[in-house]
Design a protein around this motif. Structure first.
Motif, PDB file in Angstrom:
ATOM      1  N   ASP A  43       0.832  -1.209   0.000  1.00  0.00           N
ATOM      2  CA  ASP A  43       0.000   0.000   0.000  1.00  0.00           C
ATOM      3  C   ASP A  43       0.863   1.254   0.000  1.00  0.00           C
ATOM      4  O   ASP A  43       0.586   2.209  -0.730  1.00  0.00           O
ATOM      5  CB  ASP A  43      -0.937   0.014   1.211  1.00  0.00           C
ATOM      6  CG  ASP A  43      -2.081  -0.977   1.091  1.00  0.00           C
ATOM      7  OD1 ASP A  43      -2.343  -1.458  -0.030  1.00  0.00           O
ATOM      8  OD2 ASP A  43      -2.721  -1.260   2.122  1.00  0.00           O
ATOM      9  N   SER A  44       1.901   1.260   0.813  1.00  0.00           N
ATOM     10  CA  SER A  44       2.791   2.412   0.890  1.00  0.00           C
ATOM     11  C   SER A  44       3.498   2.650  -0.443  1.00  0.00           C
ATOM     12  O   SER A  44       3.580   3.784  -0.925  1.00  0.00           O
ATOM     13  CB  SER A  44       3.827   2.201   1.998  1.00  0.00           C
ATOM     14  OG  SER A  44       4.753   3.248   2.024  1.00  0.00           O
ATOM     15  N   THR A  45       3.994   1.590  -1.040  1.00  0.00           N
ATOM     16  CA  THR A  45       4.672   1.707  -2.332  1.00  0.00           C
ATOM     17  C   THR A  45       3.710   2.174  -3.414  1.00  0.00           C
ATOM     18  O   THR A  45       4.046   3.042  -4.227  1.00  0.00           O
ATOM     19  CB  THR A  45       5.303   0.356  -2.729  1.00  0.00           C
ATOM     20  OG1 THR A  45       6.217  -0.034  -1.702  1.00  0.00           O
ATOM     21  CG2 THR A  45       6.041   0.460  -4.043  1.00  0.00           C
ATOM     22  N   PHE A  46       2.505   1.645  -3.408  1.00  0.00           N
ATOM     23  CA  PHE A  46       1.504   2.058  -4.393  1.00  0.00           C
ATOM     24  C   PHE A  46       1.145   3.525  -4.210  1.00  0.00           C
ATOM     25  O   PHE A  46       1.007   4.277  -5.180  1.00  0.00           O
ATOM     26  CB  PHE A  46       0.259   1.177  -4.274  1.00  0.00           C
ATOM     27  CG  PHE A  46      -0.776   1.465  -5.320  1.00  0.00           C
ATOM     28  CD1 PHE A  46      -0.588   1.064  -6.634  1.00  0.00           C
ATOM     29  CD2 PHE A  46      -1.932   2.145  -4.990  1.00  0.00           C
ATOM     30  CE1 PHE A  46      -1.537   1.336  -7.601  1.00  0.00           C
ATOM     31  CE2 PHE A  46      -2.883   2.426  -5.950  1.00  0.00           C
ATOM     32  CZ  PHE A  46      -2.692   2.022  -7.259  1.00  0.00           C
ATOM     33  N   ARG A  47       1.023   3.964  -2.960  1.00  0.00           N
ATOM     34  CA  ARG A  47       0.701   5.367  -2.682  1.00  0.00           C
ATOM     35  C   ARG A  47       1.825   6.276  -3.178  1.00  0.00           C
ATOM     36  O   ARG A  47       1.578   7.311  -3.805  1.00  0.00           O
ATOM     37  CB  ARG A  47       0.467   5.564  -1.186  1.00  0.00           C
ATOM     38  CG  ARG A  47       0.013   6.947  -0.806  1.00  0.00           C
ATOM     39  CD  ARG A  47      -0.380   7.086   0.669  1.00  0.00           C
ATOM     40  NE  ARG A  47       0.498   6.426   1.614  1.00  0.00           N
ATOM     41  CZ  ARG A  47       0.236   5.268   2.216  1.00  0.00           C
ATOM     42  NH1 ARG A  47      -0.881   4.627   1.992  1.00  0.00           N
ATOM     43  NH2 ARG A  47       1.095   4.740   3.066  1.00  0.00           N
ATOM     44  N   ARG A  48       3.090   5.889  -2.938  1.00  0.00           N
ATOM     45  CA  ARG A  48       4.222   6.683  -3.433  1.00  0.00           C
ATOM     46  C   ARG A  48       4.243   6.726  -4.951  1.00  0.00           C
ATOM     47  O   ARG A  48       4.536   7.767  -5.543  1.00  0.00           O
ATOM     48  CB  ARG A  48       5.531   6.115  -2.899  1.00  0.00           C
ATOM     49  CG  ARG A  48       5.780   6.438  -1.446  1.00  0.00           C
ATOM     50  CD  ARG A  48       7.221   6.163  -1.050  1.00  0.00           C
ATOM     51  NE  ARG A  48       7.720   4.898  -1.572  1.00  0.00           N
ATOM     52  CZ  ARG A  48       7.968   3.811  -0.848  1.00  0.00           C
ATOM     53  NH1 ARG A  48       7.775   3.840   0.448  1.00  0.00           N
ATOM     54  NH2 ARG A  48       8.411   2.714  -1.405  1.00  0.00           N
ATOM     55  N   LEU A  49       3.907   5.613  -5.594  1.00  0.00           N
ATOM     56  CA  LEU A  49       3.847   5.572  -7.053  1.00  0.00           C
ATOM     57  C   LEU A  49       2.771   6.511  -7.571  1.00  0.00           C
ATOM     58  O   LEU A  49       2.987   7.279  -8.513  1.00  0.00           O
ATOM     59  CB  LEU A  49       3.571   4.143  -7.534  1.00  0.00           C
ATOM     60  CG  LEU A  49       3.363   3.967  -9.039  1.00  0.00           C
ATOM     61  CD1 LEU A  49       4.611   4.380  -9.814  1.00  0.00           C
ATOM     62  CD2 LEU A  49       2.975   2.530  -9.352  1.00  0.00           C
ATOM     63  N   ARG A  50       1.594   6.487  -6.945  1.00  0.00           N
ATOM     64  CA  ARG A  50       0.495   7.360  -7.362  1.00  0.00           C
ATOM     65  C   ARG A  50       0.889   8.827  -7.184  1.00  0.00           C
ATOM     66  O   ARG A  50       0.644   9.657  -8.060  1.00  0.00           O
ATOM     67  CB  ARG A  50      -0.763   7.039  -6.555  1.00  0.00           C
ATOM     68  CG  ARG A  50      -1.979   7.836  -7.001  1.00  0.00           C
ATOM     69  CD  ARG A  50      -3.232   7.455  -6.245  1.00  0.00           C
ATOM     70  NE  ARG A  50      -2.938   7.348  -4.814  1.00  0.00           N
ATOM     71  CZ  ARG A  50      -3.440   6.425  -4.024  1.00  0.00           C
ATOM     72  NH1 ARG A  50      -4.281   5.532  -4.483  1.00  0.00           N
ATOM     73  NH2 ARG A  50      -3.138   6.405  -2.743  1.00  0.00           N
ATOM     74  N   GLU A  51       1.531   9.145  -6.061  1.00  0.00           N
ATOM     75  CA  GLU A  51       1.973  10.524  -5.819  1.00  0.00           C
ATOM     76  C   GLU A  51       3.014  10.947  -6.853  1.00  0.00           C
ATOM     77  O   GLU A  51       2.984  12.085  -7.339  1.00  0.00           O
ATOM     78  CB  GLU A  51       2.531  10.664  -4.405  1.00  0.00           C
ATOM     79  CG  GLU A  51       1.476  10.563  -3.323  1.00  0.00           C
ATOM     80  CD  GLU A  51       2.064  10.465  -1.928  1.00  0.00           C
ATOM     81  OE1 GLU A  51       3.307  10.393  -1.794  1.00  0.00           O
ATOM     82  OE2 GLU A  51       1.277  10.440  -0.964  1.00  0.00           O
ATOM     83  N   ALA A  52       3.936  10.053  -7.187  1.00  0.00           N
ATOM     84  CA  ALA A  52       4.958  10.370  -8.187  1.00  0.00           C
ATOM     85  C   ALA A  52       4.315  10.614  -9.551  1.00  0.00           C
ATOM     86  O   ALA A  52       4.716  11.533 -10.275  1.00  0.00           O
ATOM     87  CB  ALA A  52       5.978   9.240  -8.276  1.00  0.00           C
TER      88      ALA A  52
END
Length: 83
Positions: A43-52
Motif C-alpha cells: 500500500d505504501s509503495t503504491f501510494r508513493r507511485l500514485r503521488e509520483a
C-alpha cells in the motif's frame, strides 16, 4: 503379569499437545503479522507511485504552460520585429 503405570505420562502427553497447539497459534499469528506487513508495504509503495505520477503530470503541465508562454513571446517578438 506385571502392570506398570506412570501417572505423569498422561499429564506429559497433555503438556506436549498444549505446547504444539501454542506453537501452531504462534505460527499463525506470525503468518498473519507478516501478511499485514506485506500489505502495508505494498500500500505504501503504491501510494508513493500514485503521488509520483501526480507530480509528473503536474510537472508536464507546467512544462507545457512554459512552452506555450515561450511560443507566445516568440510570436509577439516576430510580430514587433516585422511591423
Amino acid at each position: 503379569m506385571l502392570l506398570t503405570w506412570q501417572p505423569s505420562g498422561l499429564g506429559q502427553k497433555r503438556h506436549n499437545i498444549a505446547q504444539k497447539v501454542d506453537a501452531e497459534k504462534q505460527a499463525q499469528l506470525s503468518i498473519d503479522n507478516v501478511r499485514e506487513q506485506v500489505l502495508q508495504d505494498v500500500d505504501s509503495t503504491f501510494r508513493r507511485l500514485r503521488e509520483a505520477r501526480e507530480m509528473l503530470t503536474a510537472a508536464q503541465a507546467a512544462r507545457d504552460a512554459e512552452a506555450e508562454k515561450l511560443r507566445n513571446e516568440m510570436d509577439a517578438y516576430r510580430t514587433r520585429r516585422f511591423c
